[in-house]
Design a protein around this motif. Structure first.
Motif, PDB file in Angstrom:
ATOM      1  N   ASP A 594       0.829  -1.210   0.000  1.00 39.51           N
ATOM      2  CA  ASP A 594       0.000   0.000   0.000  1.00 39.51           C
ATOM      3  C   ASP A 594       0.863   1.259   0.000  1.00 39.51           C
ATOM      4  O   ASP A 594       0.569   2.235  -0.697  1.00 39.51           O
ATOM      5  CB  ASP A 594      -0.925   0.002   1.223  1.00 39.51           C
ATOM      6  N   PHE A 595       1.930   1.231   0.779  1.00 40.96           N
ATOM      7  CA  PHE A 595       2.813   2.395   0.827  1.00 40.96           C
ATOM      8  C   PHE A 595       3.545   2.582  -0.499  1.00 40.96           C
ATOM      9  O   PHE A 595       3.763   3.711  -0.947  1.00 40.96           O
ATOM     10  CB  PHE A 595       3.816   2.246   1.972  1.00 40.96           C
ATOM     11  N   ALA A 596       3.928   1.471  -1.145  1.00 42.65           N
ATOM     12  CA  ALA A 596       4.599   1.572  -2.448  1.00 42.65           C
ATOM     13  C   ALA A 596       3.692   2.236  -3.468  1.00 42.65           C
ATOM     14  O   ALA A 596       4.151   3.036  -4.303  1.00 42.65           O
ATOM     15  CB  ALA A 596       5.027   0.188  -2.933  1.00 42.65           C
ATOM     16  N   ASN A 718      -5.047   1.922   3.907  1.00 42.02           N
ATOM     17  CA  ASN A 718      -5.148   1.398   2.548  1.00 42.02           C
ATOM     18  C   ASN A 718      -5.926   2.384   1.680  1.00 42.02           C
ATOM     19  O   ASN A 718      -6.272   3.487   2.112  1.00 42.02           O
ATOM     20  CB  ASN A 718      -5.790   0.010   2.541  1.00 42.02           C
ATOM     21  N   GLU A 719      -6.234   2.005   0.453  1.00 46.77           N
ATOM     22  CA  GLU A 719      -6.839   2.941  -0.492  1.00 46.77           C
ATOM     23  C   GLU A 719      -8.260   3.318  -0.112  1.00 46.77           C
ATOM     24  O   GLU A 719      -8.807   4.289  -0.652  1.00 46.77           O
ATOM     25  CB  GLU A 719      -6.828   2.322  -1.898  1.00 46.77           C
ATOM     26  N   TYR A 720      -8.892   2.560   0.770  1.00 45.67           N
ATOM     27  CA  TYR A 720     -10.281   2.843   1.126  1.00 45.67           C
ATOM     28  C   TYR A 720     -10.414   3.593   2.446  1.00 45.67           C
ATOM     29  O   TYR A 720     -11.509   3.987   2.820  1.00 45.67           O
ATOM     30  CB  TYR A 720     -11.073   1.541   1.221  1.00 45.67           C
ATOM     31  N   GLN A 721      -9.329   3.791   3.171  1.00 51.50           N
ATOM     32  CA  GLN A 721      -9.375   4.465   4.470  1.00 51.50           C
ATOM     33  C   GLN A 721      -8.983   5.933   4.287  1.00 51.50           C
ATOM     34  O   GLN A 721      -7.813   6.258   4.138  1.00 51.50           O
ATOM     35  CB  GLN A 721      -8.432   3.770   5.459  1.00 51.50           C
ATOM     36  N   ARG A 722      -9.963   6.807   4.294  1.00 52.29           N
ATOM     37  CA  ARG A 722      -9.718   8.233   4.065  1.00 52.29           C
ATOM     38  C   ARG A 722      -9.161   8.886   5.328  1.00 52.29           C
ATOM     39  O   ARG A 722      -9.652   8.649   6.426  1.00 52.29           O
ATOM     40  CB  ARG A 722     -11.008   8.915   3.622  1.00 52.29           C
ATOM     41  N   GLN A 723      -8.130   9.709   5.139  1.00 49.25           N
ATOM     42  CA  GLN A 723      -7.470  10.386   6.241  1.00 49.25           C
ATOM     43  C   GLN A 723      -7.806  11.886   6.207  1.00 49.25           C
ATOM     44  O   GLN A 723      -8.017  12.470   5.145  1.00 49.25           O
ATOM     45  CB  GLN A 723      -5.955  10.202   6.144  1.00 49.25           C
ATOM     46  N   TYR A 724      -7.854  12.467   7.395  1.00 54.36           N
ATOM     47  CA  TYR A 724      -8.118  13.900   7.528  1.00 54.36           C
ATOM     48  C   TYR A 724      -7.037  14.499   8.408  1.00 54.36           C
ATOM     49  O   TYR A 724      -6.344  13.796   9.138  1.00 54.36           O
ATOM     50  CB  TYR A 724      -9.496  14.148   8.128  1.00 54.36           C
TER      51      TYR A 724
END
Length: 922
Positions: A594-596, A718-724
């Motif tokens: 995911d980080f890559a 991951n791509e589905y976990q939105r960060q704020y």
């Protein structure tokens, strides 16, 4: 090896010389050439598959196909195997019942152009076919096999299915031609009657043409009868196939024999015999409207022009694939296919050109347009021969179509590319009954249409697609000129193949742009469906060779000089070897992939996933292969664009040192090393980790590689976990802009797109704060980066930390680190005194400046407390990675790092390298 040789040799002890020979050759690790080349098979001995101890250890099947093939029955030569089938398929219904009509509509001049134009297309396709067919052995599937192995399974299946449809529809074309000929010869056999009035400027006549319903009824009956013959097996078909050719050749002879006698022996006023006046009158074209049966009618629905005649006539030059379809039955495919195919193409083209001149000179234009069977009218000694020849030849061609199309569909199904075609799979030697039923269903549907002139453009499109695929295959293989491209047929060039493919496309659009768009859309849909639902297959196709050569050329064009910052892409080297243990069958930490992906803009770029196995290479080679396959599968599962590499080394440090020196080619070497921070080293008492960790960082610095160390990898989204929140950068040292670039790449991902960037700059003195803030803002503006700039003044390292909770947390960790460092220092000093050696750590001499150690601890304490004060709620924190101090024990550096990352949940430690990765200029 000796025991293997004894097992693989003859069970008797009489062949002493043979056994001794084989045992000597076992030194080379392979079987004797006598075994491999199949020379022993000449005396009836059973020879095992060639193998060697190394091959058996690798667990791979090794097959060498140099041996003589086992006899499988009577093999056919060039004449009966290729020339006759091609001639029978090319010379068919169009020549007998439409060719004279085409001459009357287009005139002699444009008819010659039409024949030359279509003949040139098939001639160039035959050259391309000859080159591909002589570049190796062929299996079942005919042109599908050739195209699929040259352009890849996706293109092969797409064009192969269209070619199958073309053959199935062609079967209906031949059936309708036979039925129409029969009803013209025996009008009383018609169930329904239809009188068509032909009107022109001079006369009016009643002409009786077959009814559409008669064509449908008789066509369905004939199709069913042919299916019963096909179900009887290919042996029955092969026995009666020569009987279909004799009437064709004899009827052609009767036509040419009757042309000089046509004026004397025919009472029709339209037959003038060979006349120069008639030749001149018929030289120009006379395009006009006709009804659906082709009878001239001023109120007809169909208007004919040159383009439409191309679509009508082109099926008369198809059939050049008949020889390649029978490759399994040929004695020498690499000799018979080129000679037989080209001979049949040139023979029929010459026949058509001569027929244009003769037909245009023996009958008036009205006779040419109204006498649908002029060939029978002029035939000698009586017309019935032509009727019998037409019916038998068209039925034979229909039988060949209903035989070849199911086998083509079965060949596509047997390649196991499309799961939906699994119903049509057949075992070797079995008849494709289900595919035959499906082909008969398509053929019957086209027969119901009942209009010969509407079916022929459809057949033309499908065949042209196939021919274009063959030409493009040869063009690509010829242009790439891979080492494996060594066709025995030398008369070929990529220009000719490109011209042939262009002619195919031009003819398609000349016939009907609507049909062309529909056929191309159908191929595109099949291609898209195969790409989505199909199983991956590597057939060594030309596209893979093209990609390889393009990569080599691009690599050479990049050169060895440094890449300009505007063209710089991150090529991360992902270090998959965990500091702890991962679950079974998980070769890499899931969040590393995911980080890559977060380090790429819109997925562009490449990652190299590397893992190291401890041990001896010869002993662990098999384990390395298995681990590499497992890692590759996992990368694909995580949808990460990258490659997997496994290195076997004595230890992790040696393995990584080899990787960082040799991995990559030219300017495509990895430029960033990404690894997880070893948070567990103290908890699990892994005392070897500090030395390995410091060694890896030092190797990256020496090799001029950037470093990104991820702390808190388990919490990485991951791509589905939105960060704020914010992405905070603690920009302490010049790193070429790598930290700034990474923050911008994070913003391109869905997880971090809602975050804002804060840049924290560290100023040593208060007087420098405002000037530093202004400079950084201007710099970020020129870099087109949106960020808030915050300048923090760090007082001298002697000043203790100020602040409440952050001070308590940091001071507690600081005190514990001081205590552990003191204990470790006392231990190595005691060891040095006891052994009488200099101060040593990790097997290396070290110099410990206790004041400097204290200074480093206070610096990391200050930075950690600052991060906790300003960035405790940040989505991710980026901070400059300090290099390991020279001559300090690795244990001390790990204490510095532990103090720096203490209580920070998600942290990236970044160290750039000696070059810029961003630029101010356009």
């Amino acid at each position: 090896m000796e025991s293997d040789a004894r097992e693989e040799s003859s069970p008797t002890h009489t062949e002493v010389n043979g056994s001794l020979s084989e045992s000597k050759l076992e030194l080379f690790g392979f079987d004797s050439l006598v075994n491999i080349l199949g020379l022993k098979s000449m005396i009836g001995e059973q020879i095992p598959a060639p193998s060697s101890p190394r091959d058996r250890r690798d667990g791979e099947d090794v097959s060498i196909t140099l041996g003589r093939p086992k006899p499988t029955g009577v093999k056919l030569g060039t004449m009966m195997g290729v020339f006759v089938p091609c001639l029978q398929n090319i010379l068919g219904i169009i020549y007998y019942i439409r060719f004279s009509w085409i001459v009357g509509m287009a005139g002699i001049g444009e008819s010659l152009l039409l024949v030359a134009f279509c003949g040139l297309c098939t001639f160039l396709t035959s050259i391309s076919l000859s080159a591909i067919a002589t570049n190796g052995a062929m299996k079942g599937g005919g042109p599908y096999y050739l195209i699929g192995r040259a352009l890849g399974p996706e293109v092969g299946v797409s064009i192969g299915l269209c070619f199958f449809l073309g053959n199935a529809v062609a079967g209906a074309l031949y059936v309708l031609g036979a039925v129409e000929t029969f009803l013209d010869a025996v009008p009383s056999a018609g169930i329904f009657r239809e009188n068509v009035t032909h009107v022109n400027a001079t006369a009016s006549a009643q002409i009786e043409s077959p009814s559409l319903h008669d064509l449908q009824v008789y066509g369905i009956v004939v199709t069913i009868l042919l299916c019963f013959i096909v179900f009887g097996g290919v042996k029955i078909i092969n026995r009666v196939a020569p009987a279909f050719l004799i009437p064709v050749l004899f009827s052609v002879f009767c036509i040419f024999a009757g042309i000089p006698l046509s004026k004397n022996g025919d009472p029709s006023p339209g037959i003038t015999g060979l006349s120069l006046k008639t030749f001149k009158d018929n030289w120009s074209s006379d395009y006009q409207r006709t009804n659906n049966a082709g009878i001239p009618d001023p109120n007809g629905k169909i208007y004919w022009n040159f383009n439409a005649l191309v679509g009508l006539f082109f099926p008369a030059v198809t059939g050049i694939m008949a020889g390649s379809n029978r490759s399994a039955s040929l004695k020498d495919t690499q000799r018979s296919i080129p000679i037989g195919t080209l001979a049949a193409t040139l023979t029929t083209s010459a026949l058509y050109l001569i027929s244009v001149l003769l037909f245009g000179a023996i009958a008036t234009r009205e006779e040419l347009l109204t006498d649908r069977l002029l060939t029978a009218t002029v035939a000698w000694p009586f017309p019935a021969i032509i009727y019998v020849g037409i019916i038998l030849s068209t039925l034979g061609a229909a039988l060949q179509s209903l035989t070849g199309a199911p086998r083509l569909l079965a060949a596509i199904a047997n390649d196991d590319i499309l799961p939906v075609l699994n119903y049509f799979k057949v075992a070797d030697g079995n008849e494709p009954h289900l595919a035959t039923l499906f082909t008969a269903f398509i053929c019957s549907g086209c027969v119901v249409i009942g209009n010969l002139d509407l079916i022929t453009p459809t057949v033309t499109m499908f065949f042209l697609l196939c021919y274009a695929g063959v030409n493009l295959s040869c063009f690509l293989l010829d242009l790439l000129d891979a080492p494996s491209w060594r066709p025995r047929w030398k008369f070929h060039h990529w220009c000719l193949s490109l011209l042939g493919a262009s002619l195919c496309i031009v003819i398609m659009f000349l016939i009907s742009w609507t049909f062309t768009v529909v056929s191309l859309a159908l191929v595109s849909l099949i291609y898209y469906y195969v790409c989505i639902k199909g199983k991956a297959g590597d057939w060594g196709d030309g596209f893979k060779s093209a990609y390889f050569q393009l990569a080599l050329r691009s690599l050479r064009s990049l050169g060895a000089s440094q890449v300009h910052p505007k063209n710089w892409y991150p090529i991360p080297l992902i270090f998959c070897r965990p500091w702890g243990k991962l679950p079974e069958n998980v070769p890499c930490h899931p969040k590393l992939a995911d980080f890559a992906n977060c380090m790429k803009k819109k997925g562009r770029g490449m990652s190299i996933f590397v893992s190291i196995l401890d041990g001896d290479y010869h002993e662990c080679a098999e384990d390395a292969k298995t681990a590499c396959k497992q890692l590759s599968t996992y990368i694909d599962y995580k949808r990460c664009e990258g490659v997997a590499e496994i290195v076997v080394a004595r230890n992790m440090s040696d393995g990584f040192r080899g990787i960082v020196q040799t991995m990559g080619l030219g300017n495509l070497k990895p430029n960033i090393v990404v690894m997880r921070y070893p948070e567990i080293w103290r908890r699990e008492n892994l005392t070897e980790i500090p030395a390995t960790f410091v060694s890896i960082i030092n190797d990256c610095i020496v090799a001029n590689k950037a470093v990104v160390i991820v702390k808190g990898l388990d919490e990485w989204p991951n791509e589905y976990q939105r960060q704020y929140g914010t992405i905070d950068l603690y920009w302490i040292v010049r790193d070429g802009g790598l930290m700034l670039l990474l923050s911008q790449l994070l913003l391109t991902k869905d997880s971090f797109e809602s975050c804002k960037i804060q840049v924290f700059c560290i100023a040593e003195e208060d007087a420098d704060a405002e000037e530093l803030k202004a400079d950084v803002k201007k710099f970020l503006y020129d870099l087109r980066m949106q960020a808030e700039v915050i300048v923090i003044t760090m007082k001298s390292w002697e000043v203790h930390v100020e602040g409440g909770a952050q001070q308590d947390e940091s001071m507690e960790a600081f005190t514990a680190a001081q205590r552990r460092i003191s204990t470790y220092l006392e231990e190595i000093k005691e060891t040095a005194r006891r052994e009488g050696t200099p101060l040593m750590a990790d097997g290396k001499p070290v110099v410990v400046n206790e004041q400097q150690v204290e200074k480093f601890l206070y610096t990391t304490l200050k930075l950690n407390s600052t991060i906790l004060r300003y960035s405790r709620m940040a989505a991710v924190v980026l901070v400059s990675l300090p290099p390991p101090p020279l001559s300090h024990p690795a244990y001390f550096y790990m204490e510095y790092m532990d103090l720096l990352v203490e209580n920070v949940p998600r942290l990236l430690m970044v160290r750039g390298y000696r070059r810029d990765v961003v630029t101010l200029f356009t």
